[in-house]
Design an enzyme around this catalytic site. Structure first.
Site, PDB file in Angstrom:
ATOM      1  N   LYS A  89     -18.288  18.420  -1.582  1.00 12.48           N
ATOM      2  CA  LYS A  89     -17.630  18.106  -2.856  1.00 12.48           C
ATOM      3  C   LYS A  89     -16.119  18.356  -2.767  1.00 12.48           C
ATOM      4  O   LYS A  89     -15.317  17.599  -3.305  1.00 12.48           O
ATOM      5  CB  LYS A  89     -18.242  18.941  -3.981  1.00 12.48           C
ATOM      6  CG  LYS A  89     -19.725  18.745  -4.164  1.00 12.48           C
ATOM      7  CD  LYS A  89     -20.069  17.326  -4.533  1.00 12.48           C
ATOM      8  CE  LYS A  89     -21.532  17.196  -4.923  1.00 12.48           C
ATOM      9  NZ  LYS A  89     -21.909  15.799  -5.210  1.00 12.48           N
ATOM     10  N   ASP A 124     -25.245  10.588  -1.782  1.00 14.41           N
ATOM     11  CA  ASP A 124     -24.387  11.364  -2.695  1.00 14.41           C
ATOM     12  C   ASP A 124     -22.916  10.931  -2.693  1.00 14.41           C
ATOM     13  O   ASP A 124     -22.272  10.973  -3.735  1.00 14.41           O
ATOM     14  CB  ASP A 124     -24.473  12.855  -2.334  1.00 14.41           C
ATOM     15  CG  ASP A 124     -23.892  13.756  -3.413  1.00 14.41           C
ATOM     16  OD1 ASP A 124     -24.156  13.499  -4.603  1.00 14.41           O
ATOM     17  OD2 ASP A 124     -23.169  14.707  -3.072  1.00 14.41           O
ATOM     18  N   CYS A 155     -29.759  12.211 -12.457  1.00 10.98           N
ATOM     19  CA  CYS A 155     -30.076  10.887 -12.994  1.00 10.98           C
ATOM     20  C   CYS A 155     -30.795  10.030 -11.948  1.00 10.98           C
ATOM     21  O   CYS A 155     -30.829   8.813 -12.058  1.00 10.98           O
ATOM     22  CB  CYS A 155     -28.819  10.173 -13.468  1.00 10.98           C
ATOM     23  SG  CYS A 155     -28.091  10.915 -14.918  1.00 10.98           S
ATOM     24  N   ARG A 195     -32.641  23.768  -3.480  1.00 11.47           N
ATOM     25  CA  ARG A 195     -32.130  22.661  -2.651  1.00 11.47           C
ATOM     26  C   ARG A 195     -32.817  22.554  -1.304  1.00 11.47           C
ATOM     27  O   ARG A 195     -33.365  23.534  -0.788  1.00 11.47           O
ATOM     28  CB  ARG A 195     -30.624  22.897  -2.388  1.00 11.47           C
ATOM     29  CG  ARG A 195     -29.760  22.895  -3.646  1.00 11.47           C
ATOM     30  CD  ARG A 195     -29.459  21.497  -4.041  1.00 11.47           C
ATOM     31  NE  ARG A 195     -28.714  21.385  -5.288  1.00 11.47           N
ATOM     32  CZ  ARG A 195     -27.910  20.365  -5.558  1.00 11.47           C
ATOM     33  NH1 ARG A 195     -27.709  19.418  -4.682  1.00 11.47           N
ATOM     34  NH2 ARG A 195     -27.307  20.286  -6.732  1.00 11.47           N
ATOM     35  N   SER A 231     -25.140  13.828 -11.999  1.00  9.71           N
ATOM     36  CA  SER A 231     -26.220  14.635 -11.428  1.00  9.71           C
ATOM     37  C   SER A 231     -27.477  14.518 -12.305  1.00  9.71           C
ATOM     38  O   SER A 231     -27.377  14.297 -13.507  1.00  9.71           O
ATOM     39  CB  SER A 231     -25.776  16.098 -11.350  1.00  9.71           C
ATOM     40  OG  SER A 231     -24.593  16.167 -10.600  1.00  9.71           O
ATOM     41  N   TYR A 253     -23.156  29.448  -2.260  1.00 10.34           N
ATOM     42  CA  TYR A 253     -23.896  28.252  -2.679  1.00 10.34           C
ATOM     43  C   TYR A 253     -23.283  26.986  -2.059  1.00 10.34           C
ATOM     44  O   TYR A 253     -22.058  26.824  -2.044  1.00 10.34           O
ATOM     45  CB  TYR A 253     -23.898  28.143  -4.219  1.00 10.34           C
ATOM     46  CG  TYR A 253     -24.461  26.814  -4.653  1.00 10.34           C
ATOM     47  CD1 TYR A 253     -25.835  26.585  -4.593  1.00 10.34           C
ATOM     48  CD2 TYR A 253     -23.633  25.772  -5.048  1.00 10.34           C
ATOM     49  CE1 TYR A 253     -26.358  25.346  -4.932  1.00 10.34           C
ATOM     50  CE2 TYR A 253     -24.143  24.532  -5.382  1.00 10.34           C
ATOM     51  CZ  TYR A 253     -25.509  24.324  -5.325  1.00 10.34           C
ATOM     52  OH  TYR A 253     -26.025  23.097  -5.643  1.00 10.34           O
ATOM     53  N   GLY A 254     -24.157  26.079  -1.608  1.00  6.18           N
ATOM     54  CA  GLY A 254     -23.723  24.884  -0.878  1.00  6.18           C
ATOM     55  C   GLY A 254     -22.518  24.154  -1.445  1.00  6.18           C
ATOM     56  O   GLY A 254     -21.551  23.891  -0.740  1.00  6.18           O
ATOM     57  N   ARG A 261     -22.880  25.091  -8.403  1.00  2.60           N
ATOM     58  CA  ARG A 261     -21.420  24.955  -8.379  1.00  2.60           C
ATOM     59  C   ARG A 261     -20.846  25.660  -9.597  1.00  2.60           C
ATOM     60  O   ARG A 261     -21.412  25.623 -10.683  1.00  2.60           O
ATOM     61  CB  ARG A 261     -21.018  23.476  -8.417  1.00  2.60           C
ATOM     62  CG  ARG A 261     -21.232  22.759  -7.104  1.00  2.60           C
ATOM     63  CD  ARG A 261     -20.708  21.335  -7.157  1.00  2.60           C
ATOM     64  NE  ARG A 261     -21.484  20.505  -8.038  1.00  2.60           N
ATOM     65  CZ  ARG A 261     -21.152  20.133  -9.259  1.00  2.60           C
ATOM     66  NH1 ARG A 261     -19.993  20.514  -9.778  1.00  2.60           N
ATOM     67  NH2 ARG A 261     -21.935  19.377  -9.991  1.00  2.60           N
ATOM     68  N   HIS A 319     -18.598   9.405  -5.826  1.00  6.55           N
ATOM     69  CA  HIS A 319     -19.858  10.130  -5.967  1.00  6.55           C
ATOM     70  C   HIS A 319     -20.977   9.087  -6.083  1.00  6.55           C
ATOM     71  O   HIS A 319     -21.516   8.849  -7.159  1.00  6.55           O
ATOM     72  CB  HIS A 319     -19.768  10.998  -7.221  1.00  6.55           C
ATOM     73  CG  HIS A 319     -20.862  11.999  -7.373  1.00  6.55           C
ATOM     74  ND1 HIS A 319     -21.203  12.536  -8.594  1.00  6.55           N
ATOM     75  CD2 HIS A 319     -21.683  12.586  -6.475  1.00  6.55           C
ATOM     76  CE1 HIS A 319     -22.184  13.409  -8.431  1.00  6.55           C
ATOM     77  NE2 HIS A 319     -22.491  13.451  -7.159  1.00  6.55           N
TER      78      HIS A 319
HETATM   79  C1  OXD Z   1     -24.019  17.612  -7.262  1.00  7.27           C
HETATM   80  C2  OXD Z   1     -24.599  17.657  -5.901  1.00  7.27           C
HETATM   81  O1  OXD Z   1     -23.851  18.673  -7.873  1.00  7.27           O
HETATM   82  O2  OXD Z   1     -24.744  16.595  -5.297  1.00  7.27           O
HETATM   83  O3  OXD Z   1     -23.690  16.513  -7.727  1.00  7.27           O
HETATM   84  O4  OXD Z   1     -24.912  18.758  -5.422  1.00  7.27           O
HETATM   85 MN    MN Z   2     -23.732  14.946  -6.161  1.00  2.00          MN
END
Ligand code: OXD
Ligand code: MN
Length: 624
Positions: A246, A313, A290, A405, A288, A237-238, A98, A266
């Site tokens: 997101k 997520d 964690c 990913r 992220s 990118y996703g 991202r 989140h």
């Molecule tokens: C993030 C994801 O970046 O879930 O938090 O891809």
């Molecule tokens: Mn996430």
């Protein structure tokens, strides 16, 4: 007759105008559908694709897209013997994550974006991005993807349409959301929907060969919360391209939730089942990296306990008429980080990935399967790395990109809850906030009430650097783990959390806890085994919910009596246990100063009850 019966999909039709592609369809009518067709026409007129393809979400369509991408060199088909129905994509080396610096909230008023977001005036940023989108789909197919977040037509669900010129995005959206003509039926029936536009920003001239991963050096991920639109340019990118995730389900949905009285979070979502078969629902927000996916797919080490996965997520939380908080996972798949996912850390995730998975930027084995760091303890002797170069363990660099990913359907998870996509969701019993903290934050503590819980959420932070060196000054603040995902002023968001709490019945509201699996001793060792043993913390939380164990009040919240933690079968030395819950007053007072500094960045917008919590914390610490 149902819409689906009359709907003949105009796949890859040559006409440029969407309304022409709808020429022969008698039953898709109504103002909602007309608005969609007009919008598609408008975007097509701007981006000038060669073809328009209305995506119906069928298996045949998905298979055809995957085949096409393999033929074009955009996907590598993995060996079906090891990984049936699975593919590997290699991104451009510059398009791997991202792009927070290029992510904008274009609210009418700057203060509605707040200091934690990049703000742009809507008319200015439109003037910047419109020329970028002009002709940006030339030579390509424009896909129109109607999708639902949550079960189609569900009371907590919302729908959207993504226009994209990336087939990779289409197949990913097909895994991550519910795509199909039943969404069009909702739109035709007048349901509101969010408009999202995505272009990789790589038009093709006649005869020009495409590349494996088209993208553009210039990137813009722009959210218009006032008009419920997302415009994403330049990235495949996703997180930048699957706009339902997101961009919609967090940034835009947080704004919708603010206006409608619910929360877009989140958070992972799980069902915990105790040895007697009693069920509890837990949502947890972690920044992220964690261990969110690990907790979402927890395999408890204590006998008789089970965890069922509901989401890994994102969770949408809405107070119900019964005074409880109801939660859904609006997604339909997992877009997870591969490295670190292995037999010893998350066997359920590994099993989920048996097939039908799109991998991005992992390494390729000579036998046509995939590999990433942490999948097995010993790496294969030779691989092709994520950039397509030969790799051996002696290469001295990771074989898979650290943010490589997997994209896979939630239904493939071996411990997915049977009712994971139930439209009404599940009633929440507990909310956990966590982060990666080497110091200060105990293994678990319970908030004294909702307001204190919101205070804890507003203070989530995670160590930026190697945890052993972590000091208070090196923390990245990530309130509610929403720092990059809140679509409006974070201080107003804190206030919204307080307000939503008031819509819950006090004895039915989820109880709030803070957890930290990552505390380290003075010698730099982790004090807690983590992973499956985190079920022991959940066990204590559940017994708190049932009212069968007492907690000890402290300056920072309610702590367990260490004898109440179920440590049967593991060896946590007494001193480690003491350290896991130790409160260093001076260090906590410094943290309080950082909280004040952070709150002050919001120009007086942080709600008074949170300032009161801060004052009370300092008072308790000074008296301790
Ligand atoms: C993030 C994801 O970046 O879930 O938090 O891809
Ligand atoms: Mn996430």
């Amino acid at each position: 007759m149902a819409l689906a019966d009359t709907f003949t999909r105009p796949t890859s039709l040559a006409p440029r105008r969407a309304s022409e592609t709808y020429g022969g369809m008698p039953r898709i009518d109504g103002a909602g559908m007309r608005a969609l067709v007009e919008w598609v026409d408008e975007i097509a007129a701007l981006t000038t694709p060669d073809r328009i393809h209305w995506v119906d979400g069928s298996r045949a369509e998905n298979d055809a897209l995957l085949r096409e991408m393999v033929d074009e060199g955009k996907l590598i088909k993995l060996n079906p013997e090891w990984r049936p129905g699975s593919y590997l994509a290699r991104s451009h080396p510059s398009d791997v994550a991202r792009t927070e610096a290029r992510t904008f909230i274009a609210s009418e008023r700057e203060e509605d974006a707040g200091p934690t977001n990049n703000w742009a005036a809507p008319e200015d940023i439109r003037a910047t991005i419109t020329p970028l989108f002009a002709g940006s789909m030339r030579g390509r197919t424009m896909y129109v993807v109607p999708f639902s977040m949550g079960a189609v037509g569900g009371p907590l669900s919302h729908i959207g349409v993504q226009i994209t010129d990336s087939a990779y995005a289409v197949t990913s959206i097909g895994i991550m959301t519910r795509v199909g003509t039943d969404v069009l039926r909702e739109i035709a029936g007048g349901a509101p929907w969010v408009r999202t536009v995505h272009s990789v920003g790589a038009p093709l001239e006649p005869g020009q060969a495409d590349v494996a991963w088209p993208c553009n050096d210039e990137k813009y991920i722009v959210h218009f919360p006032d008009t419920l639109e997302v415009w994403s340019f330049g990235s495949g990118y996703g997180g930048n391209a699957i706009l339902a995730k997101k961009c919609f389900a967090l940034r835009i949905a947080s704004v919708i939730g603010r206006d409608e009285g619910w929360l877009a979070e989140h958070m992972l979502l799980i069902r915990v089942i105790d040895p007697k078969g009693k069920r509890y629902h837990v949502a947890a927000a972690f920044p992220s990296a964690c261990g969110k996916t690990n907790l979402a797919m927890l395999r408890p080490t204590i006998p008789g306990w089970r965890v069922e996965t509901l989401g890994d997520d994102i969770a949408w939380l809405r107070p119900g008429p019964d005074g409880r908080m109801w939660a859904i996972n609006p997604e339909a798949g997992f877009f997870g980080v591969a490295p670190g996912t292995g037999e010893s850390t998350n066997v359920a995730a590994v099993e989920t990935l048996w097939g039908n998975t799109i991998f991005t930027n992992v390494a390729l084995r000579p036998d046509g399967d995939v590999w990433w760091e942490g999948l097995t303890d010993t790496p294969p002797a030779e691989l092709t790395d994520w950039e397509g170069n030969p790799w051996t363990p002696a290469s001295g660099r990771p074989a898979a990109h650290p943010n490589s990913r997997f994209t896979v359907a939630a239904s493939q998870c071996p411990q997915i809850a049977e009712d994971w996509d139930a439209a009404e969701g599940v009633p929440l019993d507990a909310i956990l906030f966590g982060g990666r903290r080497a110091t200060n934050v105990p293994l678990v503590l319970e908030a004294t009430d909702w307001t204190h819980g919101v205070f804890l959420g507003s203070n989530i932070s995670s160590e930026r650097t190697a945890a052993a060196e972590g000091t208070v000054g090196e923390l990245r603040r990530d309130p509610f783990a929403m720092l990059p995902f809140c679509g409006y002023n974070m201080a107003d968001y804190f206030g919204h959390w307080l307000k939503v709490g008031q819509a819950l019945r006090f004895d039915r509201a989820p109880r709030i806890f803070q957890v930290n699996w990552f505390r380290k001793g003075a010698d730099g060792r982790f004090l807690w085994p983590g992973f499956g043993d985190n079920a022991r913390v959940i066990d204590w939380i559940v017994r708190r919910l049932d009212g069968t164990v007492d907690a000890v009040p402290s300056a920072i919240g309610r702590l367990p009596r260490t004898e109440d933690l179920n440590l049967d079968g593991i060896d946590v030395p007494r001193e480690d246990l003491a350290e896991l819950f130790a409160i260093d007053t001076a260090s906590w007072l410094r943290e309080a100063d950082l909280t004040e500094e952070f709150y002050r960045t919001f120009d007086g917008r942080v709600p008074a009850p949170l300032w009161a919590e801060l004052a009370a914390l300092r008072y308790r610490l000074q008296r301790a």
